[in-house]
Design an enzyme around this catalytic site. Structure first.
Site, PDB file in Angstrom:
ATOM      1  N   PHE A   1     -25.373 -27.448  14.848  1.00  0.00           N
ATOM      2  CA  PHE A   1     -26.107 -26.069  15.360  1.00  0.00           C
ATOM      3  C   PHE A   1     -24.725 -25.299  15.259  1.00  0.00           C
ATOM      4  CE2 PHE A   1     -26.837 -23.970  19.547  1.00  0.00           C
ATOM      5  CZ  PHE A   1     -27.253 -22.854  19.089  1.00  0.00           C
TER       6      PHE A   1
ATOM      7  N   ASP B   1     -16.129 -39.261   9.236  1.00  0.00           N
ATOM      8  CA  ASP B   1     -16.171 -39.640  10.687  1.00  0.00           C
ATOM      9  C   ASP B   1     -14.776 -39.277  11.422  1.00  0.00           C
ATOM     10  OD1 ASP B   1     -16.473 -40.809  13.061  1.00  0.00           O
ATOM     11  OD2 ASP B   1     -16.793 -42.684  12.647  1.00  0.00           O
TER      12      ASP B   1
ATOM     13  N   ALA C   1     -18.936 -34.028  17.780  1.00  0.00           N
ATOM     14  CA  ALA C   1     -19.319 -34.720  19.206  1.00  0.00           C
ATOM     15  C   ALA C   1     -20.685 -35.014  19.073  1.00  0.00           C
ATOM     16  CB  ALA C   1     -18.783 -34.038  20.206  1.00  0.00           C
TER      17      ALA C   1
ATOM     18  N   TYR D   1     -19.692 -38.296  28.862  1.00  0.00           N
ATOM     19  CA  TYR D   1     -19.626 -37.252  28.066  1.00  0.00           C
ATOM     20  C   TYR D   1     -18.624 -36.087  28.676  1.00  0.00           C
ATOM     21  CZ  TYR D   1     -20.852 -32.490  25.926  1.00  0.00           C
ATOM     22  OH  TYR D   1     -20.854 -31.297  25.429  1.00  0.00           O
TER      23      TYR D   1
ATOM     24  N   GLY E   1     -27.124 -38.403  36.139  1.00  0.00           N
ATOM     25  CA  GLY E   1     -26.048 -37.634  35.926  1.00  0.00           C
ATOM     26  C   GLY E   1     -26.282 -36.363  35.505  1.00  0.00           C
TER      27      GLY E   1
HETATM   28  P1  NAD Z   1     -24.896 -30.729  17.066  1.00  0.00           P
HETATM   29  O1  NAD Z   1     -25.283 -32.026  17.311  1.00  0.00           O
HETATM   30  O2  NAD Z   1     -25.721 -29.861  16.208  1.00  0.00           O
HETATM   31  O3  NAD Z   1     -23.146 -30.757  16.225  1.00  0.00           O
HETATM   32  C1  NAD Z   1     -22.347 -31.945  16.375  1.00  0.00           C
HETATM   33  C2  NAD Z   1     -21.983 -32.021  14.932  1.00  0.00           C
HETATM   34  O4  NAD Z   1     -21.183 -33.333  15.034  1.00  0.00           O
HETATM   35  C3  NAD Z   1     -23.123 -32.748  14.087  1.00  0.00           C
HETATM   36  O5  NAD Z   1     -23.158 -32.182  12.820  1.00  0.00           O
HETATM   37  C4  NAD Z   1     -22.850 -34.160  13.887  1.00  0.00           C
HETATM   38  O6  NAD Z   1     -23.487 -34.682  12.805  1.00  0.00           O
HETATM   39  C5  NAD Z   1     -21.464 -34.084  13.869  1.00  0.00           C
HETATM   40  N1  NAD Z   1     -20.704 -35.123  14.473  1.00  0.00           N
HETATM   41  C6  NAD Z   1     -21.054 -36.059  15.610  1.00  0.00           C
HETATM   42  N2  NAD Z   1     -20.207 -37.382  15.426  1.00  0.00           N
HETATM   43  C7  NAD Z   1     -19.354 -37.172  14.552  1.00  0.00           C
HETATM   44  C8  NAD Z   1     -18.361 -37.910  14.075  1.00  0.00           C
HETATM   45  N3  NAD Z   1     -17.947 -39.050  14.691  1.00  0.00           N
HETATM   46  N4  NAD Z   1     -17.675 -37.563  12.951  1.00  0.00           N
HETATM   47  C9  NAD Z   1     -18.012 -36.453  12.314  1.00  0.00           C
HETATM   48  N5  NAD Z   1     -19.044 -35.557  12.789  1.00  0.00           N
HETATM   49  C10 NAD Z   1     -19.696 -36.069  13.724  1.00  0.00           C
HETATM   50  O7  NAD Z   1     -24.477 -30.100  18.478  1.00  0.00           O
HETATM   51  P2  NAD Z   1     -23.890 -28.424  18.822  1.00  0.00           P
HETATM   52  O8  NAD Z   1     -24.575 -28.184  19.885  1.00  0.00           O
HETATM   53  O9  NAD Z   1     -23.667 -27.614  17.433  1.00  0.00           O
HETATM   54  O10 NAD Z   1     -22.477 -28.876  19.535  1.00  0.00           O
HETATM   55  C11 NAD Z   1     -21.231 -28.541  18.924  1.00  0.00           C
HETATM   56  C12 NAD Z   1     -20.158 -29.137  19.939  1.00  0.00           C
HETATM   57  O11 NAD Z   1     -20.093 -28.222  20.962  1.00  0.00           O
HETATM   58  C13 NAD Z   1     -20.129 -30.406  20.489  1.00  0.00           C
HETATM   59  O12 NAD Z   1     -18.754 -30.797  20.640  1.00  0.00           O
HETATM   60  C14 NAD Z   1     -20.794 -30.408  21.993  1.00  0.00           C
HETATM   61  O13 NAD Z   1     -20.196 -31.203  22.743  1.00  0.00           O
HETATM   62  C15 NAD Z   1     -20.182 -28.774  22.298  1.00  0.00           C
HETATM   63  N6  NAD Z   1     -20.936 -28.084  23.127  1.00  0.00           N
HETATM   64  C16 NAD Z   1     -22.326 -27.866  22.837  1.00  0.00           C
HETATM   65  C17 NAD Z   1     -22.982 -27.172  23.864  1.00  0.00           C
HETATM   66  C18 NAD Z   1     -24.390 -26.668  23.653  1.00  0.00           C
HETATM   67  O14 NAD Z   1     -24.931 -26.321  24.497  1.00  0.00           O
HETATM   68  N7  NAD Z   1     -25.031 -26.882  22.407  1.00  0.00           N
HETATM   69  C19 NAD Z   1     -22.457 -26.948  25.144  1.00  0.00           C
HETATM   70  C20 NAD Z   1     -21.241 -27.421  25.388  1.00  0.00           C
HETATM   71  C21 NAD Z   1     -20.170 -28.165  24.389  1.00  0.00           C
HETATM   72  C1  UD1 Z   2     -26.244 -29.127  27.660  1.00  0.00           C
HETATM   73  C2  UD1 Z   2     -25.489 -29.698  26.226  1.00  0.00           C
HETATM   74  C3  UD1 Z   2     -24.111 -30.199  26.380  1.00  0.00           C
HETATM   75  C4  UD1 Z   2     -23.310 -29.322  26.891  1.00  0.00           C
HETATM   76  C5  UD1 Z   2     -23.833 -28.778  28.319  1.00  0.00           C
HETATM   77  C6  UD1 Z   2     -23.023 -27.794  28.884  1.00  0.00           C
HETATM   78  C7  UD1 Z   2     -27.077 -30.330  24.287  1.00  0.00           C
HETATM   79  C8  UD1 Z   2     -27.921 -31.292  23.807  1.00  0.00           C
HETATM   80  N1  UD1 Z   2     -26.670 -30.477  25.469  1.00  0.00           N
HETATM   81  O1  UD1 Z   2     -26.322 -30.279  28.131  1.00  0.00           O
HETATM   82  O2  UD1 Z   2     -23.657 -30.479  24.799  1.00  0.00           O
HETATM   83  O3  UD1 Z   2     -22.112 -29.895  27.145  1.00  0.00           O
HETATM   84  O4  UD1 Z   2     -25.223 -28.264  27.986  1.00  0.00           O
HETATM   85  O5  UD1 Z   2     -23.527 -27.108  30.151  1.00  0.00           O
HETATM   86  O6  UD1 Z   2     -26.765 -29.307  23.634  1.00  0.00           O
HETATM   87  N2  UD1 Z   2     -34.521 -31.307  30.007  1.00  0.00           N
HETATM   88  C9  UD1 Z   2     -35.986 -31.249  30.341  1.00  0.00           C
HETATM   89  N3  UD1 Z   2     -36.911 -31.468  29.322  1.00  0.00           N
HETATM   90  C10 UD1 Z   2     -36.388 -31.975  27.853  1.00  0.00           C
HETATM   91  C11 UD1 Z   2     -35.098 -31.684  27.683  1.00  0.00           C
HETATM   92  C12 UD1 Z   2     -34.048 -31.585  28.774  1.00  0.00           C
HETATM   93  O7  UD1 Z   2     -36.515 -31.127  31.574  1.00  0.00           O
HETATM   94  O8  UD1 Z   2     -37.253 -31.895  27.300  1.00  0.00           O
HETATM   95  C13 UD1 Z   2     -33.714 -30.947  31.247  1.00  0.00           C
HETATM   96  C14 UD1 Z   2     -32.375 -31.833  31.378  1.00  0.00           C
HETATM   97  O9  UD1 Z   2     -32.826 -32.838  32.182  1.00  0.00           O
HETATM   98  C15 UD1 Z   2     -31.479 -30.757  32.038  1.00  0.00           C
HETATM   99  C16 UD1 Z   2     -31.694 -29.427  31.385  1.00  0.00           C
HETATM  100  O10 UD1 Z   2     -33.193 -29.748  30.823  1.00  0.00           O
HETATM  101  O11 UD1 Z   2     -31.787 -30.605  33.456  1.00  0.00           O
HETATM  102  C17 UD1 Z   2     -31.004 -29.189  30.353  1.00  0.00           C
HETATM  103  O12 UD1 Z   2     -30.610 -30.235  29.351  1.00  0.00           O
HETATM  104  P1  UD1 Z   2     -29.760 -30.202  28.034  1.00  0.00           P
HETATM  105  O13 UD1 Z   2     -30.466 -29.179  27.092  1.00  0.00           O
HETATM  106  O14 UD1 Z   2     -29.878 -31.550  27.430  1.00  0.00           O
HETATM  107  O15 UD1 Z   2     -28.554 -29.799  28.257  1.00  0.00           O
HETATM  108  P2  UD1 Z   2     -27.411 -30.212  29.498  1.00  0.00           P
HETATM  109  O16 UD1 Z   2     -27.611 -31.399  29.958  1.00  0.00           O
HETATM  110  O17 UD1 Z   2     -27.128 -29.075  30.342  1.00  0.00           O
END
Ligand code: NAD
Ligand code: UD1
Length: 309
Positions: A14, A57, A79, A146, A275
């Site tokens: 994403f 990976d 990740a 995590y 958690g």
């Molecule tokens: P995402 O799952 O769309 O992207 C993660 C990507 O990493 C995927 O393309 C997946 O295939 C790849 N990946 C996973 N394990 C791997 C491995 N071992 N080797 C190579 N590739 C691997 O999720 P995202 O929301 O785009 O998250 C990107 C980063 O941002 C992550 O590190 C996530 O922890 C961090 N993050 C995301 C959020 C959020 O709200 N989306 C918030 C805080 C931190």
């Molecule tokens: C998200 C991110 C994580 C990031 C963190 C930073 C994802 C998948 N997770 O975690 O990578 O580090 O923010 O703040 O991008 N929930 C529901 N119904 C559902 C799904 C979720 O009620 O169908 C609730 C969960 O229990 C939680 C909240 O929605 O209370 C947010 O969940 P989620 O989007 O998974 O995010 P975080 O756990 O905050």
């Protein structure tokens, strides 16, 4: 401008694929290393000759060595992004979420690449008080594997900064949302799941009472900051929160979805997740001091982008 590519680990996911688009649009070559576990090649403009996709990976040092060689900078986003997945599988997620970072540090040291952007998380703070914004100096209290892996990764990056001259730009993202966030698994980000179910008319699950709060940031507001961190001359040490200093509850989020669509499918309450953080909100003064951050996209506008079909 250097022709050397910028490596994005996790670039088929994403956030990574939006960053790839933004870098290509600014004239940079991009290399992606991704194991395609949650990312998809279709997220990337594969017909652009300046884009290279390596399927591999980050937990494998040989894959990283190939990907890092000859790069100008690295955005380390690979990740398992789901907090819940780390609760269910601490060992499997640790490989990607911690070992991947350590392997990357080593590969960068060996290949003489210095600049690295790291996607850390608000999860490192643990529980916040209701309505309280956490700044970067707030004590860390990781509640899940995590969060522990993200915090340990930050510490290792800082060790490589002091010892080997790495230039880490560490961002603690709060909850990022927008197009291409995969809604297909229960481990996906909540807005992508709610949006997909609201459009399909299938029941929406809320874990707990729905009064938990999050600080949601639209992806379009984030990518410019990431480009600045990769391309600017100097990086000040220390992590930077990426949030808006605004939080809303899941119940309010559902009201906002209902506003856009006019109706909602049935909502079911499930037990709260182990958690799960109750409240999360970013103090963002450091972000605004260090980076050009745009006027934030209103939640309703971001949601409308997802819900327009
Ligand atoms: P995402 O799952 O769309 O992207 C993660 C990507 O990493 C995927 O393309 C997946 O295939 C790849 N990946 C996973 N394990 C791997 C491995 N071992 N080797 C190579 N590739 C691997 O999720 P995202 O929301 O785009 O998250 C990107 C980063 O941002 C992550 O590190 C996530 O922890 C961090 N993050 C995301 C959020 C959020 O709200 N989306 C918030 C805080 C931190
Ligand atoms: C998200 C991110 C994580 C990031 C963190 C930073 C994802 C998948 N997770 O975690 O990578 O580090 O923010 O703040 O991008 N929930 C529901 N119904 C559902 C799904 C979720 O009620 O169908 C609730 C969960 O229990 C939680 C909240 O929605 O209370 C947010 O969940 P989620 O989007 O998974 O995010 P975080 O756990 O905050």
């Amino acid at each position: 401008m250097s022709d050397a590519p910028i490596l994005i680990t996790g670039g088929a996911g994403f956030i990574g694929s939006h960053l790839a688009d933004a870098l290509l649009a600014r004239g940079h070559a991009v290399r992606v290393l991704d194991d395609l576990s949650t990312g998809r090649p279709g997220n990337l403009p594969l017909d652009d000759p300046r884009l290279e996709l390596i399927e591999g990976d980050v937990a494998d040092p040989a894959h990283l060595a190939r990907a890092v060689a000859g790069c100008r900078a690295v955005a380390h986003l690979a990740a398992v992004a789901s907090v819940q997945a780390s609760v269910d599988d601490p060992v499997g997620t640790h490989r990607s979420n911690f070992l991947g970072t350590l392997n990357l540090c080593e590969a960068m040291r060996v290949h003489g690449v210095r600049r690295v952007l790291f996607a850390s998380s608000a999860a490192v703070y643990g529980q916040n008080g209701e309505g309280l914004a956490v700044d970067e100096d707030t004590p860390k209290a990781p509640l899940t594997p995590y969060a522990a892996d993200k915090l340990a990764s930050e510490h290792y990056l800082d060790f490589y900064r002091r010892q080997h001259g790495l230039e880490p730009a560490i961002f603690r993202f709060f909850n990022i949302f927008g197009p291409r966030q995969d809604p297909s698994s229960p481990y996906s980000g909540v807005i992508s799941i709610f949006a997909e179910r609201a459009l399909a008319g299938t029941p929406i699950d809320i874990f707990g009472d729905g009064e938990q709060t999050r600080d949601f940031v639209y992806i379009g507001d984030l990518v410019g900051v990431l480009c600045q961190a990769l391309l600017r001359d100097h990086i000040e040490p220390g992590p930077v929160n990426v949030g808006l200093d605004r939080s809303i509850s899941l119940n309010q989020l559902l009201d906002a979805v209902r506003e856009v669509l006019g109706s909602l499918p049935p909502v079911r309450h499930r037990p709260a997740r182990a958690g799960d953080i109750r409240h999360s909100r970013a103090a963002n003064r450091r972000l605004l001091q260090r980076y050009d951050f745009p006027e934030p996209t209103p939640l309703a506008v971001g949601l409308a982008h997802l819900l327009e079909r």
